[in-house]
Scaffold this motif. Structure first.
Motif, PDB file in Angstrom:
ATOM      1  N   LEU A  37       1.737  -4.411   6.762  1.00 44.17           N
ATOM      2  CA  LEU A  37       0.891  -3.690   5.821  1.00 44.17           C
ATOM      3  C   LEU A  37       1.472  -2.314   5.504  1.00 44.17           C
ATOM      4  CD1 LEU A  37      -1.953  -4.228   4.471  1.00 44.17           C
ATOM      5  CD2 LEU A  37      -2.861  -2.669   6.197  1.00 44.17           C
ATOM      6  N   ALA A  38       2.026  -1.660   6.520  1.00 43.71           N
ATOM      7  CA  ALA A  38       2.587  -0.329   6.307  1.00 43.71           C
ATOM      8  C   ALA A  38       3.787  -0.375   5.367  1.00 43.71           C
ATOM      9  CB  ALA A  38       2.983   0.286   7.652  1.00 43.71           C
ATOM     10  N   VAL A  39       4.657  -1.374   5.554  1.00 44.26           N
ATOM     11  CA  VAL A  39       5.897  -1.436   4.772  1.00 44.26           C
ATOM     12  C   VAL A  39       5.652  -1.982   3.372  1.00 44.26           C
ATOM     13  CG1 VAL A  39       8.198  -2.466   4.635  1.00 44.26           C
ATOM     14  CG2 VAL A  39       7.327  -1.636   6.829  1.00 44.26           C
ATOM     15  N   PHE A  40       4.794  -3.012   3.259  1.00 44.49           N
ATOM     16  CA  PHE A  40       4.675  -3.713   1.984  1.00 44.49           C
ATOM     17  C   PHE A  40       3.378  -3.392   1.233  1.00 44.49           C
ATOM     18  CE2 PHE A  40       7.576  -6.244   4.529  1.00 44.49           C
ATOM     19  CZ  PHE A  40       8.636  -6.416   3.644  1.00 44.49           C
ATOM     20  N   PHE A  41       2.562  -2.506   1.781  1.00 47.52           N
ATOM     21  CA  PHE A  41       1.373  -2.087   1.037  1.00 47.52           C
ATOM     22  C   PHE A  41       1.231  -0.565   1.028  1.00 47.52           C
ATOM     23  CE2 PHE A  41      -3.167  -0.904   1.022  1.00 47.52           C
ATOM     24  CZ  PHE A  41      -3.486  -1.338  -0.250  1.00 47.52           C
ATOM     25  N   GLY A  46       1.957   4.585  -1.433  1.00 44.88           N
ATOM     26  CA  GLY A  46       2.370   5.984  -1.318  1.00 44.88           C
ATOM     27  C   GLY A  46       3.507   6.327  -2.252  1.00 44.88           C
ATOM     28  N   GLY A  47       4.451   5.389  -2.433  1.00 52.73           N
ATOM     29  CA  GLY A  47       5.564   5.628  -3.345  1.00 52.73           C
ATOM     30  C   GLY A  47       5.109   5.787  -4.785  1.00 52.73           C
ATOM     31  N   MET A  48       4.137   4.964  -5.180  1.00 57.74           N
ATOM     32  CA  MET A  48       3.595   5.081  -6.530  1.00 57.74           C
ATOM     33  C   MET A  48       2.905   6.436  -6.716  1.00 57.74           C
ATOM     34  SD  MET A  48       2.889   3.821  -9.517  1.00 57.74           S
ATOM     35  CE  MET A  48       1.645   3.902 -10.809  1.00 57.74           C
ATOM     36  N   LEU A  49       2.083   6.826  -5.742  1.00 59.31           N
ATOM     37  CA  LEU A  49       1.380   8.107  -5.837  1.00 59.31           C
ATOM     38  C   LEU A  49       2.361   9.278  -5.774  1.00 59.31           C
ATOM     39  CD1 LEU A  49      -1.743   7.397  -3.589  1.00 59.31           C
ATOM     40  CD2 LEU A  49      -1.575   7.307  -6.079  1.00 59.31           C
ATOM     41  N   GLN A  50       3.408   9.134  -4.948  1.00 58.09           N
ATOM     42  CA  GLN A  50       4.391  10.217  -4.828  1.00 58.09           C
ATOM     43  C   GLN A  50       5.140  10.423  -6.146  1.00 58.09           C
ATOM     44  OE1 GLN A  50       8.031   9.806  -4.618  1.00 58.09           O
ATOM     45  NE2 GLN A  50       8.281  12.033  -4.487  1.00 58.09           N
ATOM     46  N   ARG A  51       5.503   9.324  -6.811  1.00 58.92           N
ATOM     47  CA  ARG A  51       6.209   9.442  -8.090  1.00 58.92           C
ATOM     48  C   ARG A  51       5.354  10.157  -9.138  1.00 58.92           C
ATOM     49  NH1 ARG A  51      10.706   6.350  -9.547  1.00 58.92           N
ATOM     50  NH2 ARG A  51      11.999   6.056  -7.711  1.00 58.92           N
ATOM     51  N   GLY A  52       4.039   9.951  -9.064  1.00 62.81           N
ATOM     52  CA  GLY A  52       3.182  10.545 -10.068  1.00 62.81           C
ATOM     53  C   GLY A  52       2.668  11.923  -9.721  1.00 62.81           C
ATOM     54  N   LEU A  53       2.391  12.168  -8.423  1.00 61.75           N
ATOM     55  CA  LEU A  53       1.757  13.426  -8.027  1.00 61.75           C
ATOM     56  C   LEU A  53       2.736  14.433  -7.435  1.00 61.75           C
ATOM     57  CD1 LEU A  53      -1.495  11.978  -6.388  1.00 61.75           C
ATOM     58  CD2 LEU A  53      -1.103  12.650  -8.760  1.00 61.75           C
ATOM     59  N   ALA A 422      -3.066  -4.548  -8.276  1.00 59.26           N
ATOM     60  CA  ALA A 422      -1.832  -5.293  -8.028  1.00 59.26           C
ATOM     61  C   ALA A 422      -0.675  -4.698  -8.823  1.00 59.26           C
ATOM     62  CB  ALA A 422      -2.021  -6.762  -8.407  1.00 59.26           C
ATOM     63  N   VAL A 423      -0.980  -4.100  -9.969  1.00 61.17           N
ATOM     64  CA  VAL A 423       0.053  -3.436 -10.766  1.00 61.17           C
ATOM     65  C   VAL A 423       0.613  -2.245  -9.999  1.00 61.17           C
ATOM     66  CG1 VAL A 423       0.487  -2.194 -12.901  1.00 61.17           C
ATOM     67  CG2 VAL A 423      -0.997  -4.201 -12.913  1.00 61.17           C
ATOM     68  N   THR A 424      -0.272  -1.460  -9.388  1.00 64.11           N
ATOM     69  CA  THR A 424       0.163  -0.314  -8.594  1.00 64.11           C
ATOM     70  C   THR A 424       1.070  -0.747  -7.459  1.00 64.11           C
ATOM     71  OG1 THR A 424      -1.843   0.914  -9.129  1.00 64.11           O
ATOM     72  CG2 THR A 424      -0.642   1.593  -7.167  1.00 64.11           C
ATOM     73  N   ILE A 425       0.647  -1.783  -6.736  1.00 65.72           N
ATOM     74  CA  ILE A 425       1.444  -2.251  -5.600  1.00 65.72           C
ATOM     75  C   ILE A 425       2.761  -2.849  -6.083  1.00 65.72           C
ATOM     76  CG2 ILE A 425       1.478  -3.815  -3.624  1.00 65.72           C
ATOM     77  CD1 ILE A 425      -0.405  -1.372  -3.442  1.00 65.72           C
ATOM     78  N   GLY A 426       2.704  -3.626  -7.178  1.00 66.10           N
ATOM     79  CA  GLY A 426       3.934  -4.227  -7.685  1.00 66.10           C
ATOM     80  C   GLY A 426       4.946  -3.181  -8.110  1.00 66.10           C
ATOM     81  N   VAL A 431       9.771   0.508  -6.832  1.00 66.36           N
ATOM     82  CA  VAL A 431      10.401   1.827  -6.728  1.00 66.36           C
ATOM     83  C   VAL A 431      10.694   2.225  -5.281  1.00 66.36           C
ATOM     84  CG1 VAL A 431       9.326   2.613  -8.866  1.00 66.36           C
ATOM     85  CG2 VAL A 431       8.175   3.039  -6.698  1.00 66.36           C
ATOM     86  N   THR A 432       9.999   1.628  -4.317  1.00 63.42           N
ATOM     87  CA  THR A 432      10.229   2.030  -2.918  1.00 63.42           C
ATOM     88  C   THR A 432      11.142   1.070  -2.167  1.00 63.42           C
ATOM     89  OG1 THR A 432       8.203   0.888  -2.223  1.00 63.42           O
ATOM     90  CG2 THR A 432       8.041   3.241  -2.734  1.00 63.42           C
ATOM     91  N   LEU A 433      11.103  -0.203  -2.530  1.00 63.23           N
ATOM     92  CA  LEU A 433      11.921  -1.180  -1.816  1.00 63.23           C
ATOM     93  C   LEU A 433      13.101  -1.659  -2.654  1.00 63.23           C
ATOM     94  CD1 LEU A 433       9.137  -3.363  -0.139  1.00 63.23           C
ATOM     95  CD2 LEU A 433      10.263  -1.314   0.724  1.00 63.23           C
ATOM     96  N   GLY A 434      13.388  -0.940  -3.728  1.00 67.75           N
ATOM     97  CA  GLY A 434      14.507  -1.322  -4.577  1.00 67.75           C
ATOM     98  C   GLY A 434      15.683  -0.385  -4.477  1.00 67.75           C
ATOM     99  N   ARG A 435      15.714   0.427  -3.409  1.00 69.00           N
ATOM    100  CA  ARG A 435      16.820   1.360  -3.232  1.00 69.00           C
ATOM    101  C   ARG A 435      17.016   1.594  -1.742  1.00 69.00           C
ATOM    102  NH1 ARG A 435      13.816   7.003  -5.123  1.00 69.00           N
ATOM    103  NH2 ARG A 435      12.080   6.866  -3.626  1.00 69.00           N
ATOM    104  N   PRO A 436      18.215   2.030  -1.325  1.00 61.15           N
ATOM    105  CA  PRO A 436      18.443   2.289   0.098  1.00 61.15           C
ATOM    106  C   PRO A 436      17.450   3.334   0.611  1.00 61.15           C
ATOM    107  CG  PRO A 436      20.498   2.276  -1.135  1.00 61.15           C
ATOM    108  CD  PRO A 436      19.391   2.246  -2.147  1.00 61.15           C
ATOM    109  N   PRO A 437      17.042   3.263   1.879  1.00 58.40           N
ATOM    110  CA  PRO A 437      17.512   2.338   2.916  1.00 58.40           C
ATOM    111  C   PRO A 437      16.790   1.005   2.944  1.00 58.40           C
ATOM    112  CG  PRO A 437      15.970   3.921   3.844  1.00 58.40           C
ATOM    113  CD  PRO A 437      16.114   4.273   2.407  1.00 58.40           C
ATOM    114  N   LEU A 438      15.809   0.793   2.047  1.00 56.47           N
ATOM    115  CA  LEU A 438      15.070  -0.467   2.018  1.00 56.47           C
ATOM    116  C   LEU A 438      15.269  -1.131   0.664  1.00 56.47           C
ATOM    117  CD1 LEU A 438      11.682   0.443   3.776  1.00 56.47           C
ATOM    118  CD2 LEU A 438      13.484  -1.043   4.653  1.00 56.47           C
ATOM    119  N   ASP A 439      16.459  -1.630   0.424  1.00 57.78           N
ATOM    120  CA  ASP A 439      16.755  -2.325  -0.823  1.00 57.78           C
ATOM    121  C   ASP A 439      16.501  -3.816  -0.613  1.00 57.78           C
ATOM    122  OD1 ASP A 439      17.549  -3.186  -3.247  1.00 57.78           O
ATOM    123  OD2 ASP A 439      19.583  -2.404  -3.157  1.00 57.78           O
TER     124      ASP A 439
END
Length: 582
Positions: A37-41, A46-53, A422-426, A431-439
Motif C-alpha cells: 500500500l505504501a509503495v503503490f498507493f 503523495g507524488g501526485m500531490l507533491q507535483r501540484g503543491l 483512480a485517475v490520481t493514483i494512475g 510520475v513516481t514509478l516511472g523514473r529511477p530509483p523505482l522505474d
C-alpha cells in the motif's frame, strides 16, 4: 474437617494463542500489505500531490485557492454533489424492496436472483456506459426521453451500479434481524406499514445509513459513468481531475481537487465506521458490506413465501429488476443485431482491429480480452493474498485500547483505495514509478498491482464477517490441546475460510477485469486491456466501431458475470440466511 470453600468466580477463558502479541499482532500480519500500500498507493498519491503543491520544491498553496474558486470547479463540485445525492437516494429507495424480497421471502429462483443482482455492481463502467448509450440513443428503447448525454443518464448509470450495494448490505442485515418484535407488534394490531415504520426501519437504520454512505462514496468517485454518459458538457470532480491531468496538464489544479476528494473520502469512511459500530453493516466496520451475520447462537428462521401483503413490495422490486435488465438487453441488442436482423457478424469482428480492420487498435479485441484475463488473474491472487493478511490482522483478538486503535487505523487505511480517484493514483504511479530509483513502467505486475489495490477492500469485506464470526473458544480449545498458532490457523480458521476466499477471488477477478481509471495510465499502449479497447472504439465515430464496442462490451460482461456467479455459488452459508453460528 472443614472443606475449603469453592470459588464461585467463573474460570478465566483462554485467550487466542496469537493475542499475546497484543498491539503488535495487527501490524505484524499487515506488514506486507502495508508495504504494498505504501509503495503503490501512498507513494503515488503523495507524488501526485507533491507535483501540484510543491512544484518548485517548496509548498505553494497560492494556486489551490485559485483552482477552488474557478467557476468550472464550482460547477463540477455541484454536479458531483447533486448527482451523487440523487443517485444515492434513488438507489436506497429502489434497493429496499428488492432486499426485502430477496432476503426475507422464499420463492423459486431466489438464489439465482441474489447472484445476478450483484453483477451490475462489478460490471466495468465502460460496459455500463456503452449499454446506456445504446438504450438512450435516438433509436433506442428510451430514446424518446431525450436523455442521451444528459445528467439524467449519469444518475441512471449511478443507480444501476449501486442498487446492488444497498440490496447486499441492508438485505443481509435484514436477514439477521429477530422476527419476534415485528410479530409482537403485528399481534397487538399494528398494520404492516406501522410495523415497518416503528420496528423494522429503526432496527435497520444503521445498515441503511451505512449503505447510503458507501453508495454516495461510489457515486462521488465514479469516473467511467460520467465520462461516457455525461458527454462533454457535464463534468464531475473525478472527470475534472482527468481533464486537468491528461489534457491541460494543470497539476496544481488536479492536486487541489485530489486533496479535496481525499478529505471527503476520509470523512465518509469515518462516518461509516461510526455507523457500523452502532450496529450497521457499512464499509467502515468489521462486518463490512457483508453486514452483520446475526445474533450469537441463534438459528435464523426459514423465510416465508410472499403473501398477499407483499404485493406492493413485489411490484416495486419487479420494477427495479426490470430497470436493471434494460441496459443488459440493450447491450445484447447492440452486439447481435445488424441492420435490423440478428447476426453474429460483430462477434466474428472481435478478431479484427476496428471497422474494416483499419488498424484503429494495436491488437485485436480477442487479444485484448486474453491480456485482460491474464492481468485479472494476477490481480486476483495478489488481492486475495493481501486481503487475507489484512482480514487476519483486523480480526485477531487483542486486548487494550492501543490494539483497538491500531486495528481501526488499519481498517481505515486499507479502505482508502476504494474512494480515492483512480485517475490520481494512475497518474501518480506514472510520475513516481516511472523514473529511477523505482522505474517500474515495464514491470509485468505493475498493472495487476494497480488493479489489486482497487479490489483489495472488497476482498477484505468478504473475509471479515467470516473470521469475525469464528468462536474464539474453538481456537482456545485447539491451543489447549497443544496446537501452535500456525496449526490453529490451519485447523480452525482455514476450515471456514476457503469458500469465502474463493468467493472473494471471484469478485476481485470481476473488479480487476473491468478497471479502467488507473489502468489507462500504466498500461502499455501496444498491449491494452479490453476496457481500454472499448473506450477507444467508443471514441471513434461510426456504426461499425460502435457495434464492435458493443460486442466487446458483451464479451467483457459475460466474463464478469461468469466470475460473479461462480463466486456467489461459493458464498458463505451464513450470509445466505440459514444458520448463524458464533
Amino acid at each position: 474437617m472443614e472443606r475449603p470453600a469453592l470459588s464461585t468466580r467463573p474460570p478465566r477463558p483462554a485467550r487466542d494463542p496469537l493475542a499475546r502479541l497484543g498491539v503488535w499482532l495487527p501490524l505484524a500480519l499487515a506488514a506486507v500489505p502495508l508495504a504494498v500500500l505504501a509503495v503503490f498507493f501512498l507513494l503515488p498519491l503523495g507524488g501526485m500531490l507533491q507535483r501540484g503543491l510543491w512544484p518548485e520544491g517548496r509548498l505553494d498553496l497560492a494556486g489551490v485557492g485559485e483552482v477552488l474558486s474557478r467557476g468550472r470547479t464550482a460547477r463540477a463540485a455541484w454536479f458531483t454533489l447533486w448527482t451523487s445525492a440523487l443517485g444515492t437516494l434513488i438507489a436506497v429507495l429502489a434497493g429496499l424492496p428488492v432486499a426485502h424480497l430477496l432476503h426475507r421471502r422464499r420463492f423459486p429462483g431466489r438464489g439465482l436472483l441474489r447472484a445476478l443482482i450483484v453483477v451490475p455492481f462489478v460490471l466495468p463502467t465502460l460496459v455500463v456506459g456503452a449499454a446506456f448509450r445504446r438504450l438512450l440513443a435516438p433509436d433506442g428503447l428510451l430514446g424518446p426521453l431525450g436523455w442521451d448525454a444528459s445528467p439524467a443518464a449519469v444518475v441512471l448509470g449511478l443507480v444501476f451500479f449501486n442498487v446492488a450495494v444497498v440490496v447486499r448490505t441492508v438485505g443481509v442485515a435484514w436477514e439477521g434481524l429477530d422476527r419476534r418484535p415485528a410479530e409482537a407488534a403485528a399481534a397487538l394490531g399494528a398494520g404492516p406499514l406501522t410495523v415497518l415504520r416503528t420496528v423494522t426501519l429503526p432496527a435497520l437504520r444503521p445498515a441503511i445509513l451505512a449503505a447510503a454512505g458507501v453508495v454516495f462514496l461510489f457515486c462521488a468517485t465514479a469516473f467511467g459513468v460520467v465520462l461516457t454518459l455525461g458527454g462533454v458538457r457535464y463534468a464531475s470532480i473525478e472527470t475534472e481531475i482527468y481533464l486537468l491531468t491528461t489534457v491541460l496538464y494543470d497539476l496544481p489544479g488536479a492536486a487541489a481537487l485530489s486533496l479535496l476528494q481525499v478529505l471527503v473520502v476520509l470523512t465518509l469512511l469515518l462516518l461509516g465506521g461510526r455507523l457500523a459500530r452502532g450496529g450497521g453493516a457499512g464499509l467502515g466496520g468489521a462486518t463490512g458490506t457483508g453486514g452483520t451475520i446475526g445474533t450469537a447462537g441463534r438459528v435464523v428462521a426459514r423465510a416465508p413465501r410472499p403473501g398477499r401483503r407483499d404485493t406492493p413490495v413485489v411490484l416495486a422490486a419487479t420494477t427495479v429488476l426490470v430497470f436493471l435488465a434494460l441496459p443488459v438487453q440493450a447491450l445484447v441488442t447492440g452486439a447481435l443485431r445488424v441492420d435490423g436482423a440478428w447476426s453474429l457478424a460483430r462477434v466474428r469482428d472481435l478478431a479484427g482491429r476496428g471497422a474494416a480492420d483499419d488498424g484503429l487498435l494495436p491488437v485485436t479485441v480477442g487479444e485484448a480480452w486474453r491480456h485482460s484475463v491474464q492481468t485479472a488473474v494476477d490481480a486476483t491472487w495478489i488481492s486475495v493474498l493481501l486481503g487475507l493478511l489484512v482480514a487476519l490482522s483486523l480480526t485477531r483478538t487483542a486486548r487494550g485500547r492501543a490494539a483497538r486503535r491500531v486495528r481501526a487505523g488499519l481498517d481505515l487505511l486499507f479502505l482508502l483505495p476504494l474512494g480515492v480517484s483512480a485517475v490520481t493514483i494512475g497518474f501518480g504511479l506514472l510520475v513516481t514509478l516511472g523514473r529511477p530509483p523505482l522505474d517500474l513502467r515495464t514491470w509485468p505486475l505493475l498493472v495487476p498491482l494497480a488493479q489489486a489495490l482497487v479490489a483489495l477492500p472488497i476482498v477484505v469485506r468478504t473475509l471479515l464477517p467470516v473470521l469475525a464470526a469464528v468462536d474464539d473458544r474453538q481456537r482456545q480449545a485447539a491451543s489447549s490441546l497443544g496446537a501452535g498458532p500456525l496449526r490453529v490457523l490451519l485447523t480452525v480458521d482455514a476450515a471456514v475460510l476457503w469458500r469465502p476466499l474463493l468467493a472473494g477471488a471471484g469478485f476481485a477477478f470481476a473488479v480487476s477485469l473491468g478497471e479502467f481509471g488507473a489502468t489507462s495510465f500504466v498500461a502499455r499502449a501496444d498491449n491494452p486491456t479490453l476496457p481500454l479497447v472499448i473506450f477507444r472504439l467508443l471514441g471513434r465515430p461510426g456504426a461499425d466501431n460502435f457495434g464492435l464496442a458493443m460486442a466487446a462490451s458483451l464479451l467483457l460482461a459475460l466474463t464478469v458475470a461468469a466470475a460473479v456467479l461462480l463466486g456467489e455459488r461459493l458464498r458463505v452459508p451464513a450470509l445466505g440466511g440459514r444458520v448463524v453460528a458464533r
